[in-house]
Scaffold this motif. Structure first.
Motif, mmCIF file in Angstrom:
data_model
loop_
_atom_site.group_PDB
_atom_site.id
_atom_site.type_symbol
_atom_site.label_atom_id
_atom_site.label_comp_id
_atom_site.label_asym_id
_atom_site.label_seq_id
_atom_site.Cartn_x
_atom_site.Cartn_y
_atom_site.Cartn_z
ATOM 1 N N TYR A 38 0.814 -1.214 0.000
ATOM 2 C CA TYR A 38 0.000 0.000 0.000
ATOM 3 C C TYR A 38 0.850 1.269 0.000
ATOM 4 N N ARG A 39 1.794 1.372 0.926
ATOM 5 C CA ARG A 39 2.558 2.619 1.025
ATOM 6 C C ARG A 39 3.375 2.873 -0.235
ATOM 7 N N THR A 40 4.015 1.823 -0.776
ATOM 8 C CA THR A 40 4.805 1.990 -1.992
ATOM 9 C C THR A 40 3.948 2.512 -3.133
ATOM 10 N N LEU A 41 2.731 1.989 -3.262
ATOM 11 C CA LEU A 41 1.847 2.402 -4.351
ATOM 12 C C LEU A 41 1.356 3.839 -4.163
ATOM 13 N N THR A 42 1.124 4.250 -2.933
ATOM 14 C CA THR A 42 0.656 5.624 -2.713
ATOM 15 C C THR A 42 1.774 6.636 -2.928
ATOM 16 N N MET A 43 3.027 6.187 -2.874
ATOM 17 C CA MET A 43 4.160 7.115 -3.008
ATOM 18 C C MET A 43 4.701 7.167 -4.429
ATOM 19 N N ARG A 44 3.955 6.689 -5.410
ATOM 20 C CA ARG A 44 4.426 6.692 -6.797
ATOM 21 C C ARG A 44 4.309 8.059 -7.462
ATOM 22 N N GLY A 45 3.608 9.003 -6.854
ATOM 23 C CA GLY A 45 3.421 10.309 -7.458
ATOM 24 C C GLY A 45 4.699 11.126 -7.468
ATOM 25 N N TYR A 46 4.801 12.031 -8.448
ATOM 26 C CA TYR A 46 6.004 12.847 -8.618
ATOM 27 C C TYR A 46 6.080 13.991 -7.616
ATOM 28 N N GLY A 86 2.476 8.507 -12.864
ATOM 29 C CA GLY A 86 2.485 9.242 -11.603
ATOM 30 C C GLY A 86 3.071 10.629 -11.679
ATOM 31 N N HIS A 87 3.210 11.196 -12.896
ATOM 32 C CA HIS A 87 3.920 12.459 -13.042
ATOM 33 C C HIS A 87 3.022 13.688 -13.126
ATOM 34 N N CYS A 88 1.787 13.592 -12.724
ATOM 35 C CA CYS A 88 0.950 14.785 -12.691
ATOM 36 C C CYS A 88 1.514 15.770 -11.668
ATOM 37 N N PHE A 89 1.650 17.042 -12.070
ATOM 38 C CA PHE A 89 2.219 18.043 -11.178
ATOM 39 C C PHE A 89 1.253 18.475 -10.074
ATOM 40 N N GLU A 90 -0.041 18.226 -10.258
ATOM 41 C CA GLU A 90 -1.032 18.662 -9.268
ATOM 42 C C GLU A 90 -1.699 17.444 -8.614
ATOM 43 N N ASP A 91 -2.756 17.686 -7.844
ATOM 44 C CA ASP A 91 -3.376 16.618 -7.059
ATOM 45 C C ASP A 91 -4.541 15.956 -7.788
ATOM 46 N N PHE A 92 -4.464 15.867 -9.104
ATOM 47 C CA PHE A 92 -5.571 15.294 -9.856
ATOM 48 C C PHE A 92 -5.732 13.801 -9.570
ATOM 49 N N VAL A 93 -4.644 13.140 -9.222
ATOM 50 C CA VAL A 93 -4.678 11.727 -8.823
ATOM 51 C C VAL A 93 -4.463 11.611 -7.320
ATOM 52 N N VAL A 149 8.126 9.114 -17.402
ATOM 53 C CA VAL A 149 6.736 9.563 -17.525
ATOM 54 C C VAL A 149 5.887 8.452 -18.138
ATOM 55 N N GLY A 150 4.668 8.272 -17.641
ATOM 56 C CA GLY A 150 3.760 7.278 -18.186
ATOM 57 C C GLY A 150 3.031 7.809 -19.407
ATOM 58 N N VAL A 151 2.731 6.909 -20.350
ATOM 59 C CA VAL A 151 2.077 7.364 -21.580
ATOM 60 C C VAL A 151 0.633 7.779 -21.330
ATOM 61 N N GLY A 152 0.022 7.287 -20.244
ATOM 62 C CA GLY A 152 -1.400 7.525 -20.013
ATOM 63 C C GLY A 152 -1.799 8.985 -20.079
ATOM 64 N N GLY A 153 -1.231 9.810 -19.207
ATOM 65 C CA GLY A 153 -1.556 11.232 -19.221
ATOM 66 C C GLY A 153 -0.783 12.008 -20.262
ATOM 67 N N HIS A 154 0.410 11.511 -20.598
ATOM 68 C CA HIS A 154 1.268 12.222 -21.553
ATOM 69 C C HIS A 154 0.579 12.364 -22.904
ATOM 70 N N ILE A 155 0.069 11.269 -23.446
ATOM 71 C CA ILE A 155 -0.531 11.306 -24.773
ATOM 72 C C ILE A 155 -1.852 12.058 -24.762
ATOM 73 N N PRO A 354 10.712 15.744 -5.297
ATOM 74 C CA PRO A 354 10.565 16.882 -4.390
ATOM 75 C C PRO A 354 9.102 17.289 -4.249
ATOM 76 N N ARG A 355 8.887 18.343 -3.515
ATOM 77 C CA ARG A 355 7.603 19.039 -3.502
ATOM 78 C C ARG A 355 7.646 20.057 -4.637
ATOM 79 N N VAL A 356 6.549 20.230 -5.352
ATOM 80 C CA VAL A 356 6.609 20.938 -6.622
ATOM 81 C C VAL A 356 5.418 21.872 -6.806
ATOM 82 N N LYS A 357 5.669 23.002 -7.461
ATOM 83 C CA LYS A 357 4.621 23.869 -8.000
ATOM 84 C C LYS A 357 5.085 24.308 -9.380
ATOM 85 N N THR A 358 4.231 24.139 -10.392
ATOM 86 C CA THR A 358 4.607 24.529 -11.756
ATOM 87 C C THR A 358 3.628 25.555 -12.319
#
Length: 516
Positions: A38-46, A86-93, A149-155, A354-358
């Motif tokens: 569980y913890r590993t999967l929740t920490m996949r975000g960028y 997991g590379h969304c810059f915001e909290d959409f996921v 980066v995953g192709v899911g959101g990228h494309i 890191p923690r990020v704002k773009t």
């Protein structure tokens, strides 16, 4: 229209129709809080500013698994989010609202789909894997330079990278999508939409309409518009055989020399923005992050097999460095194969995000001298020093060969992207670093309400660099709606697609397409 409560009640009945033969299908067991993965999967975000704590995490291996996970989640009234890389810059996921996280990492196959005459690409694949798999047919896509980066959101957001000035966006090579959708009655379906076949509007919405809006993509079908798909080896662009590349380091310099350097740089790309221009293979992003070695570093890639490729690199370096004191430090040019360039020049990502704002923008015209002075004052400020960067990424070329409405991505007349990438480590520094990024953005676009309102100079922004500040009147004082920056005149059509394919607004986030 059903209320959300009525919709979920209806969905509890409709979800039972997912299985074959009228019987409910068996879902892959979900990972629950407290379990080992569980913890590993929740920490996949960028972005470490956001970490979801869902009630369940699904790891589907097939499209039908995704379908069942969505059906169960809708039945139970759980807010759904899907994750690819997991590379969304915001909290959409990674949102506190996410209760059912559907992790697509096991959907990672690349095959030739003989029925659709296109490459079938699982939505959980990383770009690194995609490039390697497509190499079996000696083809590629003009995808991003960040390999993880995953192709899911990228494309679905458009997708661009070092080959885009030569070959366009990844979305320009999207032939079809396979999507899990939720109907008005709550039933869950698996739909294939193609460029020249059924459900064309749903295909169109995924050519730059952003992720998390219409359903969950389980696979993409890739085939270039000029190919009939009779031969996989000609269905997508061929990669360059040899790519000369180097780096340019701009030393700490005066404000006037910085303005001269950036004026040279932006002017070069403004002059070489048209499709098919002689420098359309030249990709030279620059990142300003002051440190002991200099003010900024530029990567120069000549992704073109044409005559005198090395000569164009030398010409570019001489152009951008003209009149700059002290002069830039340029590393020796090294020619590599495309595969080696991806492996050794493209970015590998970081295991400790890191923690990020773009905050991003498209440029239709170069920045004025005053805007460049604003950039300089910020990047040399002690408040900016650290992991934050101000980046410029070349655009245009073949991207601009497509009409604004032909895909959902309307930015077809810009020549450059600007990205403020604020990054830091400690939560107690959130306010300071977010404030610095907002202040720089506000000053850059002081004449248009603190934001890049689309006009003769600005082209809006890129949905894969999402910024909820554009929907907040405290930061967007222009009166221009947030969706104009990302979608322009394509937004009403995207709303109609949303109404047809997600009438219950199951798939949503802070900048999702709104129902009409």
């Amino acid at each position: 229209m059903l209320s959300r409560r009525q919709f979920f009640a209806t969905a509890a009945l409709g979800a039972a129709t997912v299985g074959t033969g009228g019987a409910p299908a068996q879902a892959t067991p979900a990972v629950l809080p407290g379990q080992r993965e569980y913890r590993t999967l929740t920490m996949r975000g960028y972005n470490r500013r956001y970490v979801a704590r869902p009630r369940q995490i699904h790891l589907p291996a097939t499209a039908q698994d995704v379908r069942q996970a969505v059906a169960n989640s809708v039945r139970d009234g759980l807010r759904i989010a899907a994750r690819s890389g997991g590379h969304c810059f915001e909290d959409f996921v990674d949102s506190a609202d996410t209760k059912s996280l559907i992790d697509l990492r096991r959907l990672d196959r690349v095959d030739w789909d003989a029925e659709h005459h296109a490459f079938s690409v699982g939505a959980g694949l990383t770009l690194e894997r995609l490039y390697a798999e497509l190499a079996r047919w000696n083809v590629t896509v003009p995808g991003g330079i960040c390999r993880a980066v995953g192709v899911g959101g990228h494309i679905s957001g458009g997708g661009y990278g070092p080959l885009s000035r030569k070959h366009g966006l990844v979305a320009d090579h999207l032939y079809g999508v396979e999507v899990v959708t939720v109907a008005r009655d709550g039933s869950v379906g698996l739909v294939t939409a193609t460029r020249d076949g059924p459900h064309r509007d749903l295909w169109w919405a995924h050519t730059g309409g952003g992720g998390g809006n219409f359903g969950i993509v389980t696979r993409y079908l890739l085939r270039s518009p000029g190919s009939d798909g009779s031969d996989p080896a000609s269905a997508l662009p061929r990669p360059p055989h040899s790519i000369p590349a180097t780096t340019l380091t701009l030393p700490v310099t005066t404000e006037d020399s910085f303005v001269r350097f950036m004026s040279n740089y932006l002017d070069f790309y403004a002059r070489h923005r048209e499709p098919g221009n002689r420098c359309d293979g030249l990709y030279a992003p620059i990142s300003f992050r002051p440190n002991l070695t200099g003010l900024g570093e530029m990567l120069i890639i000549q992704a073109d097999d044409g005559a005198d490729a090395r000569g164009r690199v030398d010409e570019f370096v001489a152009t951008v460095c003209a009149g700059v004191i002290p002069g830039a430090v340029v590393a020796p040019v090294v020619a590599r194969s495309y595969a080696d360039t991806v492996a050794h020049v493209y970015y590998a990502g970081t295991p400790d995000p890191p923690r990020v704002k773009t905050k991003g923008a498209y440029l239709r015209r170069p920045y004025t001298a005053e805007q460049l002075r604003t950039c300089y004052r910020h990047i040399v400020s002690p408040a900016f020093v650290g992991e934050s960067s101000l980046e410029f990424l070349p655009f245009g070329g073949a991207v601009n060969a497509v009409a604004p409405g032909a895909t959902a991505m309307p930015a077809r007349d810009s020549f450059m992207k600007m990205l403020i990438h604020a990054a830091w480590r400690l939560p107690l520094d959130d306010e300071r670093h977010i404030g610095v990024s907002r202040q720089l953005y506000r000053e850059l676009y002081a004449d248009t309400g603190g934001v890049p309102v689309p006009n003769t100079h600005n082209g809006g922004s890129y949905i894969n660099y999402p910024d909820p500040d554009l929907a907040d009147p405290r930061f967007n004082r222009s009166g221009t709606p947030w969706h104009t920056f990302y979608y322009g005149e394509n937004y009403p059509r995207l709303q109609q697609v949303k109404a047809q394919w997600d009438p219950g607004d199951v798939f949503r986030h802070r900048l999702s397409i709104a129902l009409p």
